[in-house]
Design a protein around this motif. Structure first.
Motif, PDB file in Angstrom:
ATOM      1  N   LYS A 140       0.843  -1.196   0.000  1.00  0.00           N
ATOM      2  CA  LYS A 140       0.000   0.000   0.000  1.00  0.00           C
ATOM      3  C   LYS A 140       0.880   1.248   0.000  1.00  0.00           C
ATOM      4  O   LYS A 140       1.851   1.348   0.761  1.00  0.00           O
ATOM      5  CB  LYS A 140      -0.923   0.003   1.225  1.00  0.00           C
ATOM      6  CG  LYS A 140      -1.861   1.201   1.301  1.00  0.00           C
ATOM      7  CD  LYS A 140      -2.833   1.051   2.443  1.00  0.00           C
ATOM      8  CE  LYS A 140      -3.679   2.303   2.638  1.00  0.00           C
ATOM      9  NZ  LYS A 140      -4.322   2.796   1.414  1.00  0.00           N
ATOM     10  N   ASN A 147       1.353   5.452   0.371  1.00  0.00           N
ATOM     11  CA  ASN A 147       0.800   6.582   1.112  1.00  0.00           C
ATOM     12  C   ASN A 147       1.594   7.838   0.762  1.00  0.00           C
ATOM     13  O   ASN A 147       2.824   7.873   0.919  1.00  0.00           O
ATOM     14  CB  ASN A 147       0.875   6.337   2.625  1.00  0.00           C
ATOM     15  CG  ASN A 147       0.195   7.445   3.423  1.00  0.00           C
ATOM     16  OD1 ASN A 147      -1.013   7.461   3.560  1.00  0.00           O
ATOM     17  ND2 ASN A 147       0.977   8.382   3.948  1.00  0.00           N
ATOM     18  N   ASN A 181       2.486   7.006 -12.224  1.00  0.00           N
ATOM     19  CA  ASN A 181       1.082   6.640 -12.089  1.00  0.00           C
ATOM     20  C   ASN A 181       0.690   5.670 -13.208  1.00  0.00           C
ATOM     21  O   ASN A 181      -0.157   5.956 -14.053  1.00  0.00           O
ATOM     22  CB  ASN A 181       0.210   7.896 -12.139  1.00  0.00           C
ATOM     23  CG  ASN A 181      -1.244   7.593 -11.807  1.00  0.00           C
ATOM     24  OD1 ASN A 181      -1.543   6.580 -11.179  1.00  0.00           O
ATOM     25  ND2 ASN A 181      -2.143   8.456 -12.249  1.00  0.00           N
ATOM     26  N   ASN A 198      -0.071   2.271 -12.588  1.00  0.00           N
ATOM     27  CA  ASN A 198      -0.962   1.218 -12.079  1.00  0.00           C
ATOM     28  C   ASN A 198      -0.392  -0.195 -12.151  1.00  0.00           C
ATOM     29  O   ASN A 198      -1.124  -1.167 -12.199  1.00  0.00           O
ATOM     30  CB  ASN A 198      -2.312   1.250 -12.794  1.00  0.00           C
ATOM     31  CG  ASN A 198      -3.092   2.523 -12.483  1.00  0.00           C
ATOM     32  OD1 ASN A 198      -3.047   3.010 -11.361  1.00  0.00           O
ATOM     33  ND2 ASN A 198      -3.773   3.058 -13.480  1.00  0.00           N
ATOM     34  N   ASP A 224      -1.607   0.610  -7.012  1.00  0.00           N
ATOM     35  CA  ASP A 224      -2.205   1.939  -7.029  1.00  0.00           C
ATOM     36  C   ASP A 224      -1.273   2.928  -6.338  1.00  0.00           C
ATOM     37  O   ASP A 224      -1.174   2.926  -5.104  1.00  0.00           O
ATOM     38  CB  ASP A 224      -3.561   1.911  -6.310  1.00  0.00           C
ATOM     39  CG  ASP A 224      -4.225   3.281  -6.250  1.00  0.00           C
ATOM     40  OD1 ASP A 224      -3.765   4.192  -6.984  1.00  0.00           O
ATOM     41  OD2 ASP A 224      -5.190   3.441  -5.474  1.00  0.00           O
ATOM     42  N   LEU A 263      -1.633   5.937  -5.812  1.00  0.00           N
ATOM     43  CA  LEU A 263      -2.353   6.917  -5.007  1.00  0.00           C
ATOM     44  C   LEU A 263      -2.744   6.357  -3.642  1.00  0.00           C
ATOM     45  O   LEU A 263      -3.159   7.121  -2.760  1.00  0.00           O
ATOM     46  CB  LEU A 263      -3.605   7.385  -5.760  1.00  0.00           C
ATOM     47  CG  LEU A 263      -3.359   8.046  -7.136  1.00  0.00           C
ATOM     48  CD1 LEU A 263      -4.680   8.458  -7.767  1.00  0.00           C
ATOM     49  CD2 LEU A 263      -2.428   9.242  -7.002  1.00  0.00           C
ATOM     50  N   LYS A 312      -5.266   4.348  -2.844  1.00  0.00           N
ATOM     51  CA  LYS A 312      -6.675   4.108  -2.588  1.00  0.00           C
ATOM     52  C   LYS A 312      -6.989   2.619  -2.523  1.00  0.00           C
ATOM     53  O   LYS A 312      -7.920   2.204  -1.820  1.00  0.00           O
ATOM     54  CB  LYS A 312      -7.512   4.773  -3.684  1.00  0.00           C
ATOM     55  CG  LYS A 312      -7.402   6.295  -3.703  1.00  0.00           C
ATOM     56  CD  LYS A 312      -8.262   6.892  -4.818  1.00  0.00           C
ATOM     57  CE  LYS A 312      -8.143   8.403  -4.835  1.00  0.00           C
ATOM     58  NZ  LYS A 312      -8.967   9.005  -5.932  1.00  0.00           N
ATOM     59  N   GLU A 313      -6.234   1.819  -3.275  1.00  0.00           N
ATOM     60  CA  GLU A 313      -6.419   0.368  -3.263  1.00  0.00           C
ATOM     61  C   GLU A 313      -5.095  -0.300  -2.920  1.00  0.00           C
ATOM     62  O   GLU A 313      -4.020   0.199  -3.265  1.00  0.00           O
ATOM     63  CB  GLU A 313      -6.895  -0.135  -4.629  1.00  0.00           C
ATOM     64  CG  GLU A 313      -8.262   0.356  -5.042  1.00  0.00           C
ATOM     65  CD  GLU A 313      -8.695  -0.240  -6.371  1.00  0.00           C
ATOM     66  OE1 GLU A 313      -8.815  -1.487  -6.444  1.00  0.00           O
ATOM     67  OE2 GLU A 313      -8.896   0.522  -7.322  1.00  0.00           O
TER      68      GLU A 313
END
Length: 623
Positions: free
Chosen positions: A196, A198, A206, A208, A309, A311, A313-314
């Motif tokens: 994850k 943060n 970006n 993915n 991800d 960002l 979020k997932e």
């Protein structure tokens, strides 16, 4: 010599009566074998040198320290000292390293290694450790490729069943590797693995996805290198529910086009499996067999892409399975935990029909017998007897078909004498088939029962090599039913045989020779005498089994030995309880001289009539 070993040799002595000199080489052959062994011994003298070089290669297999530029995003994490943290439950101990944030080693508490040279001082089995398991993830930005293997993570949130490895750029920007054992199930071999981000927006690309580089130098866990190497193979499963295996015998690289659900680096009885809920794509998978004596079985590699991800979020959801290749343990992830992984497909149970027999019958009966507190050798004995009982009706039908042709042999001989010329072969065959048709006897009558019993007999043969329950279980002189029983060891290597002789394999070979002799003796009284070349081939095949199966598990050879022995006893009993005169009388009582010719006999008759018609027409009228 202990009592069990004496028992084995007494069995051999009983089986060898009348066969002692059947395959004994003469002095000239022995001299040739000795000369060949001397040459092989010279090659074997270099084995220690090879092993030393392999050990040195592993020790030196460390990439030169990466030079991390001070402008690197994670520059502050590029320096530090390696720290190890261990999580454990009732079945395993998993150690993590902050260097790369990876799984450093895995130890299985319910399984033991092979101990020292004498088989003593056994310890908990180490699935892998240190540099044997390399795991690296590549993140990207415009300036660099960020390889996690070059950075020191910070361990946080450490509990008895979980921890987080954090790769920090600053206080608010970091990537977490989150590991958790199942606190509700202390006997679970699964490690939950999440990635994850943060505060990494704008700091990493970006796109993915991330690239995962995974490599494992799989240790040899069993005594028998040859068989373990044969059953050790990289296995993977696609989201189309297809389980595929890479070749285990030669170096191979594959690039599956489908999205993968999981990848398994497996040895004979244990596996390291990486599972992804989001799937692996653009996979390149490789498997390279290692040399005997190096202490390793295979060098596995997997380069894949998986979801990420940046960002945050997932999460990227993955799992590590670090445990045994036990069918029901793996099946429980689907039936009890609710996953849809089909991890049990890494346990090979044979081709489709045999697989279903093993899945619904063999495994369940085996597990039930195992709970009775009896030794695994007795469990195998009971399983073998049950299988032979199941196929007995088909066995008896096959025997009776042969017996009927045997009692009709005098009449077949009369037909053979009636047509001595080769030109009358078709007419002779037609009358023989007509004779069989009148008596209701089919030469193919024994084939269908044999085909029906074949999958049942093969089921246990395919199950035993995969049964981890037999691992390190002793029976009679065999100290481990999952590998060969080397009662006799040679100071040299015999081509195709090895440096040992398995007693159960020898017993199996002898019973097969006796069974072949007995079967051919029965057939020689039938309608189709065996040709000399065919007889020689029939004897050669059982002898070949000695060389083919000498490295196979003693439990498998024991099953084959016992199964063949029961077959011999069954044939003897059937022969002695079958009265040829009574059988012939029954055939005569049911004889039907008006029975319509059909099948193969009808086709022969049609061909014969056409041939006679052509003869009568003469060459000038033929077209």
């Amino acid at each position: 010599m202990d009592r069990n070993t004496v028992t084995g040799f007494v069995l051999i002595g009983l089986l060898l009566v009348g066969f002692g000199y059947f395959t004994r080489p003469d002095a000239e052959q022995m001299a040739a074998i000795q000369q060949q062994n001397d040459s092989i011994a010279a090659i074997q003298a270099n084995q220690d040198v090879l092993e030393k070089k392999q050990a040195e290669a592993l020790a030196q297999d460390v990439a030169a320290p990466a030079v991390i530029d001070s402008t690197s995003l994670f520059f502050q994490a590029s320096k530090g000292a390696e720290e190890l943290i261990t999580l454990e439950n009732e079945v395993m101990k998993v150690t993590f390293s902050n260097l790369g944030g990876r799984v450093y080693s895995a130890t299985l508490k319910k399984y033991k290694d092979q101990g020292d040279a004498e088989g003593n001082n056994k310890k908990d089995l180490v699935l892998f450790k240190d540099k044997e398991n390399k795991f690296n993830i590549n993140f990207y930005n415009q300036n660099e490729v960020i390889q996690t293997k070059n950075y020191f993570f910070t361990p946080i949130n450490v509990t008895d069943s979980g921890l987080t490895m954090r790769l920090a750029a600053d206080e608010n920007s970091y990537i977490d590797f989150i590991y958790n054992l199942d606190a509700q199930d202390p006997e679970n071999y699964l490690v939950d693995f999440q990635i994850k981000a943060n505060g990494m927006a704008g700091k990493i690309a970006n796109n993915n996805y991330i690239d995962v580089d995974w490599e494992q130098l799989t240790p040899q866990h069993e005594k028998g290198f040859v068989f373990e190497n044969r059953l050790s193979r990289l296995t993977y499963r696609t989201f189309k529910d297809d389980t595929e295996r890479l070749s285990e015998s030669s170096p191979v690289t594959e690039t599956p086009e489908e999205r993968l659900n999981w990848i398994a680096f497996r040895s004979q009885f244990f596996s390291t499996i990486l599972i992804s809920d989001q799937g692996f794509e653009s996979a390149t998978l490789g498997s390279t067999p290692k040399e005997e004596g190096t202490g390793y079985i295979k060098d596995y590699k997997a380069d894949v892409k998986t979801f990420f991800d940046p960002l945050g979020k997932e999460v990227t959801q993955m799992y590590w399975y670090l445990g045994p290749n036990r069918y029901k343990t793996l099946k429980a992830f689907d039936s009890e935990k609710g996953y849809d992984w089909e991890l049990n497909s890494i346990v090979y149970l044979g081709f489709p029909v045999v697989k279903q027999i093993n899945r619904w019958f063999t495994i369940n009966v085996f597990d039930w017998l195992s709970t009775l507190g009896i030794t695994m050798g007795i469990v195998l004995s009971i399983m073998t007897i049950l299988v032979k009982l199941l196929v007995y009706p088909a066995t008896k039908k096959t025997y009776m078909s042969s017996a009927k042709m045997r009692v009709l042999k005098p009449q077949v001989d009369e037909i053979n004498a009636k047509y001595p010329d080769q030109s009358d072969a078709m007419k002779k065959q037609q009358e023989v088939m007509g004779l069989y048709s009148q008596y209701g006897v089919s030469p193919m009558g024994g084939c269908l029962p044999m085909l029906l019993q074949f999958p049942i007999l093969m089921a246990l043969f395919m199950f035993v090599p995969s049964a981890i329950e037999l691992r390190q279980e002793s029976f009679l002189w065999a100290s481990d039913l999952s590998t060969y029983d080397a009662v006799i060891r040679f100071p040299f290597t015999i081509p195709f045989l090895g440096n040992h002789l398995s007693l159960f394999c020898l017993l199996m070979t002898i019973t097969n020779v006796i069974n072949t002799k007995y079967t051919m003796a029965q057939q020689s009284t039938g309608a189709q005498p065996q040709m000399a070349a065919m007889k020689w081939m029939m004897y050669l095949m059982p002898v070949m089994f000695l060389f083919i199966l000498n490295d196979y598990p003693s439990g498998l050879c024991y099953y084959y030995f016992l199964s063949t022995l029961i077959s011999i006893i069954t044939m003897i009993v059937l022969r002695r309880t079958t009265n040829d005169d009574v059988l012939l009388a029954q055939l005569n009582a049911n004889k039907n001289t008006k029975k319509k010719t059909s099948g193969f006999a009808a086709r022969l008759q049609a061909m014969q009539e056409k041939q006679e018609q052509m003869k009568q027409q003469g060459p000038q009228n033929r077209k």
